[in-house]
Design a protein around this motif. Sequence first.
Motif, PDB file in Angstrom:
ATOM      1  N   GLU A 195      14.338 -35.124 -15.401  1.00 15.83           N
ATOM      2  CA  GLU A 195      15.234 -36.026 -15.859  1.00 15.83           C
ATOM      3  C   GLU A 195      16.274 -35.463 -16.840  1.00 15.83           C
ATOM      4  O   GLU A 195      16.055 -34.316 -17.190  1.00 15.83           O
ATOM      5  CB  GLU A 195      14.434 -37.133 -16.745  1.00 15.83           C
ATOM      6  N   PRO A 196      17.518 -35.988 -17.023  1.00 18.17           N
ATOM      7  CA  PRO A 196      18.693 -35.152 -17.893  1.00 18.17           C
ATOM      8  C   PRO A 196      17.953 -35.073 -19.237  1.00 18.17           C
ATOM      9  O   PRO A 196      18.325 -34.015 -19.960  1.00 18.17           O
ATOM     10  CB  PRO A 196      19.669 -36.487 -17.968  1.00 18.17           C
ATOM     11  N   ALA A 197      17.443 -35.828 -19.966  1.00 19.80           N
ATOM     12  CA  ALA A 197      16.903 -35.638 -21.138  1.00 19.80           C
ATOM     13  C   ALA A 197      15.954 -34.457 -21.697  1.00 19.80           C
ATOM     14  O   ALA A 197      16.106 -33.720 -22.399  1.00 19.80           O
ATOM     15  CB  ALA A 197      15.884 -36.976 -21.853  1.00 19.80           C
ATOM     16  N   ALA A 198      15.250 -34.020 -20.365  1.00 18.35           N
ATOM     17  CA  ALA A 198      14.093 -32.863 -20.486  1.00 18.35           C
ATOM     18  C   ALA A 198      15.188 -31.626 -20.374  1.00 18.35           C
ATOM     19  O   ALA A 198      14.918 -30.896 -21.075  1.00 18.35           O
ATOM     20  CB  ALA A 198      13.377 -32.916 -19.331  1.00 18.35           C
ATOM     21  N   VAL A 199      16.396 -31.637 -19.676  1.00 16.55           N
ATOM     22  CA  VAL A 199      17.044 -30.469 -19.645  1.00 16.55           C
ATOM     23  C   VAL A 199      18.020 -30.341 -20.800  1.00 16.55           C
ATOM     24  O   VAL A 199      18.169 -29.179 -21.191  1.00 16.55           O
ATOM     25  CB  VAL A 199      18.018 -30.723 -18.277  1.00 16.55           C
ATOM     26  N   VAL A 200      18.321 -31.551 -21.217  1.00 13.94           N
ATOM     27  CA  VAL A 200      19.316 -31.434 -22.661  1.00 13.94           C
ATOM     28  C   VAL A 200      18.250 -30.968 -23.824  1.00 13.94           C
ATOM     29  O   VAL A 200      18.665 -30.109 -24.782  1.00 13.94           O
ATOM     30  CB  VAL A 200      19.904 -32.622 -22.880  1.00 13.94           C
ATOM     31  N   ARG A 201      17.001 -31.319 -23.578  1.00 16.32           N
ATOM     32  CA  ARG A 201      16.119 -30.890 -24.706  1.00 16.32           C
ATOM     33  C   ARG A 201      15.962 -29.241 -24.633  1.00 16.32           C
ATOM     34  O   ARG A 201      16.012 -28.540 -25.761  1.00 16.32           O
ATOM     35  CB  ARG A 201      14.834 -31.460 -24.433  1.00 16.32           C
ATOM     36  N   GLU A 202      15.746 -28.782 -23.561  1.00 20.75           N
ATOM     37  CA  GLU A 202      15.526 -27.382 -23.522  1.00 20.75           C
ATOM     38  C   GLU A 202      16.925 -26.571 -23.683  1.00 20.75           C
ATOM     39  O   GLU A 202      16.749 -25.558 -24.429  1.00 20.75           O
ATOM     40  CB  GLU A 202      15.084 -26.784 -22.079  1.00 20.75           C
ATOM     41  N   LEU A 203      18.046 -27.014 -23.499  1.00 19.15           N
ATOM     42  CA  LEU A 203      19.186 -26.288 -23.763  1.00 19.15           C
ATOM     43  C   LEU A 203      19.475 -26.357 -25.223  1.00 19.15           C
ATOM     44  O   LEU A 203      20.160 -25.453 -25.903  1.00 19.15           O
ATOM     45  CB  LEU A 203      20.556 -27.208 -22.962  1.00 19.15           C
ATOM     46  N   THR A 204      18.967 -27.540 -25.996  1.00 20.32           N
ATOM     47  CA  THR A 204      19.273 -27.698 -27.422  1.00 20.32           C
ATOM     48  C   THR A 204      18.378 -26.526 -27.998  1.00 20.32           C
ATOM     49  O   THR A 204      18.795 -25.846 -29.045  1.00 20.32           O
ATOM     50  CB  THR A 204      18.890 -29.105 -27.724  1.00 20.32           C
ATOM     51  N   GLN A 205      16.988 -26.575 -27.683  1.00 17.92           N
ATOM     52  CA  GLN A 205      16.152 -25.525 -28.006  1.00 17.92           C
ATOM     53  C   GLN A 205      16.632 -24.124 -27.961  1.00 17.92           C
ATOM     54  O   GLN A 205      16.229 -23.380 -28.836  1.00 17.92           O
ATOM     55  CB  GLN A 205      14.765 -25.773 -27.546  1.00 17.92           C
ATOM     56  N   ALA A 206      17.261 -23.838 -26.883  1.00 20.81           N
ATOM     57  CA  ALA A 206      17.874 -22.503 -26.568  1.00 20.81           C
ATOM     58  C   ALA A 206      19.216 -22.277 -27.283  1.00 20.81           C
ATOM     59  O   ALA A 206      19.588 -21.221 -26.968  1.00 20.81           O
ATOM     60  CB  ALA A 206      18.064 -22.107 -24.935  1.00 20.81           C
ATOM     61  N   LYS A 207      19.819 -23.453 -28.089  1.00 16.77           N
ATOM     62  CA  LYS A 207      21.059 -23.151 -28.727  1.00 16.77           C
ATOM     63  C   LYS A 207      22.005 -22.865 -27.761  1.00 16.77           C
ATOM     64  O   LYS A 207      22.971 -22.211 -28.281  1.00 16.77           O
ATOM     65  CB  LYS A 207      20.940 -22.068 -29.874  1.00 16.77           C
TER      66      LYS A 207
END
Length: 351
Positions: A195-207
Amino acid sequence: MTHNPPLSPRPLRHLSDVHRRVLTAAQLRAHGVPAAELGERCRPDGPWRELLPNVILLHPGPPTGEERLHGALLYAARAAEPGVPLQPTAEHPHRPVYAEAVLTGPAALALHGFSSTPPPASPDQVHVLVPRSRRLRSTGYVRLVRTTALPTPLAVAGLPVAPVPRALADTVAELTDAEAVRRLLTEAVRGGHCEPAAVVRELTQAKLLSRPHVVDAVDALLAEGRSIAEDRLYRMVREYGLPDPVWNVDLRLPGGPHLGGLDAYWPDQAVAVELDTRAPRQGRGEERGDDALWSEYALKREHLERLGITVVHVTPRKLRDCPEQQAAVVRTALMASGDRDPAAYVVVLPR
């Protein structure tokens, strides 16, 4: 007549084919191959070759793709503690254990079935996640990606592979091509990988959301994800025999303030459905972003329910994985409407 000595007192025939072809020097010693014999066999004209430091390819030709992946994991894996076998034995026949080593990046996405995986920055490079504390260096075709917390790997073709969101983030971290990033994120959603939220969460954590080309791709990803979720919601209503709602509406009090947008609304029963597509965005910490967005959902829901309107929140993942259960929740709310006090009159407008 001379006889060649057996390779080891623990025969290799119990290993799967690929594990017979790639072993560490320590594992070969455990199978009875002394250091002198190993050095002899790994000479330039010998039958074996050193694929990576202390990782031996047990044939003279080039490694297959599968052998390269197993070799990368063997190089990066933490050595087994005494008495704990890394390779299958008669007692543990299923697969080797690659302790503290997880495939990620383009190789992981390819194993997950992605078709738009871009080539790594260096040809034939394989990315492997390892704990930040490990004293190990990238070498040969192996690129180590250090992390404070290893994700729980998924078993794909017998290999430990990072979940799609983490593999995407590690891939996007090295991409500067905006179109390549967009294709990857779009395939992740359209292909049902996550799901998109899971992708955005990882991208956020990776800065990574400070990079304009990644932010643009995320905007397209969220729009794509909402469109797919809306299609699932339409299909759920149709396939499970729910009465037709009015779709994509805004509610207002007569002559009063705007109450918020809804994805589906049944005016006669005063029941609403709202898709929960929260995701942290640029400029917010993951938890802060989620909390702020959740507060918006919660305030709107509380306001509507004070007016007698039942609000059902559904997530894209639940619509994908258990639509029948979500349809039952909505049906229960519709059936219970007759037992509630009449809702306040609201104006329903197209959104």
